[in-house]
Design an enzyme around this catalytic site. Sequence first.
Site, PDB file in Angstrom:
ATOM      1  CG  ASN A  76      33.425  39.406  30.153  1.00  0.00           C
ATOM      2  OD1 ASN A  76      34.339  40.224  30.095  1.00  0.00           O
ATOM      3  ND2 ASN A  76      33.524  38.180  29.683  1.00  0.00           N
ATOM      4  CG  ASP A  98      44.551  34.873  34.018  1.00  0.00           C
ATOM      5  OD1 ASP A  98      45.756  34.834  33.689  1.00  0.00           O
ATOM      6  OD2 ASP A  98      43.781  33.903  33.874  1.00  0.00           O
ATOM      7  CE  LYS A 102      50.710  28.920  27.152  1.00  0.00           C
ATOM      8  NZ  LYS A 102      49.938  27.710  26.873  1.00  0.00           N
ATOM      9  CB  THR A 171      43.243  41.128  47.189  1.00  0.00           C
ATOM     10  OG1 THR A 171      44.515  40.579  46.840  1.00  0.00           O
ATOM     11  CG2 THR A 171      43.047  42.483  46.529  1.00  0.00           C
ATOM     12  CD  GLU A 172      39.883  37.598  49.345  1.00  0.00           C
ATOM     13  OE1 GLU A 172      38.766  37.728  49.860  1.00  0.00           O
ATOM     14  OE2 GLU A 172      40.214  38.230  48.317  1.00  0.00           O
ATOM     15  CE1 TYR A 173      44.890  33.915  43.826  1.00  0.00           C
ATOM     16  CE2 TYR A 173      43.174  35.477  43.282  1.00  0.00           C
ATOM     17  CZ  TYR A 173      43.700  34.206  43.207  1.00  0.00           C
ATOM     18  OH  TYR A 173      43.037  33.249  42.507  1.00  0.00           O
TER      19      TYR A 173
END
Length: 192
Positions: A76, A98, A102, A171-173
Amino acid sequence: MSNPSENKGNWSDIFKNEAPIHLEIGSGKGQFVAGMAQQFPDVNFVGVEVVKSVIVTTIDKVRESERENIRLLNENAEDLDEIFASGEISAIYLNFSDPWPKNRHEKRRLTYKSFLEKYKKILKDDGKIILKTDNRGLFEYSLASFSQFGLIIEEVSLDLHALDDPTNVQTEYEEKFSKKGQPIYRCIARVN
């Protein structure tokens, strides 16, 4: 790598050289870290991924690359200062993190001040944080967060691919979002 905190301050020994160490937080499926290790053989790369099922794909990509300058950690990001010593890292990559849109989740964003404090501890003087995202809200939040934290912003790109940067490893994204015509934002910030 099991128990990476045992290597704190000794990552050059793990790589068996004194090359700079770059860290990717959230390595996903490994395309970026494997591509960077290929493009920059004189730099050591550590990919950190918290999701066990995802890091398996990363391991496969790293094996395929046959590069000796990559290590992977299933950890992490909150624990980075327990794994790396002060000034041990030259650059940190935050790719398509990510956005946690919110407000109540602000503390989870990888550019929130508590994470920036950890990064500052492990980065060398003049170390860099390189952020890439397709999320405009996260990008704007991160620019403000970097500024408020006292980082020096060296580059801001609202359309990374328009720069045609030959050193940019996607990157893949990034490939996915680019194909949809979405702009990719990049910021490079330096520790003061």
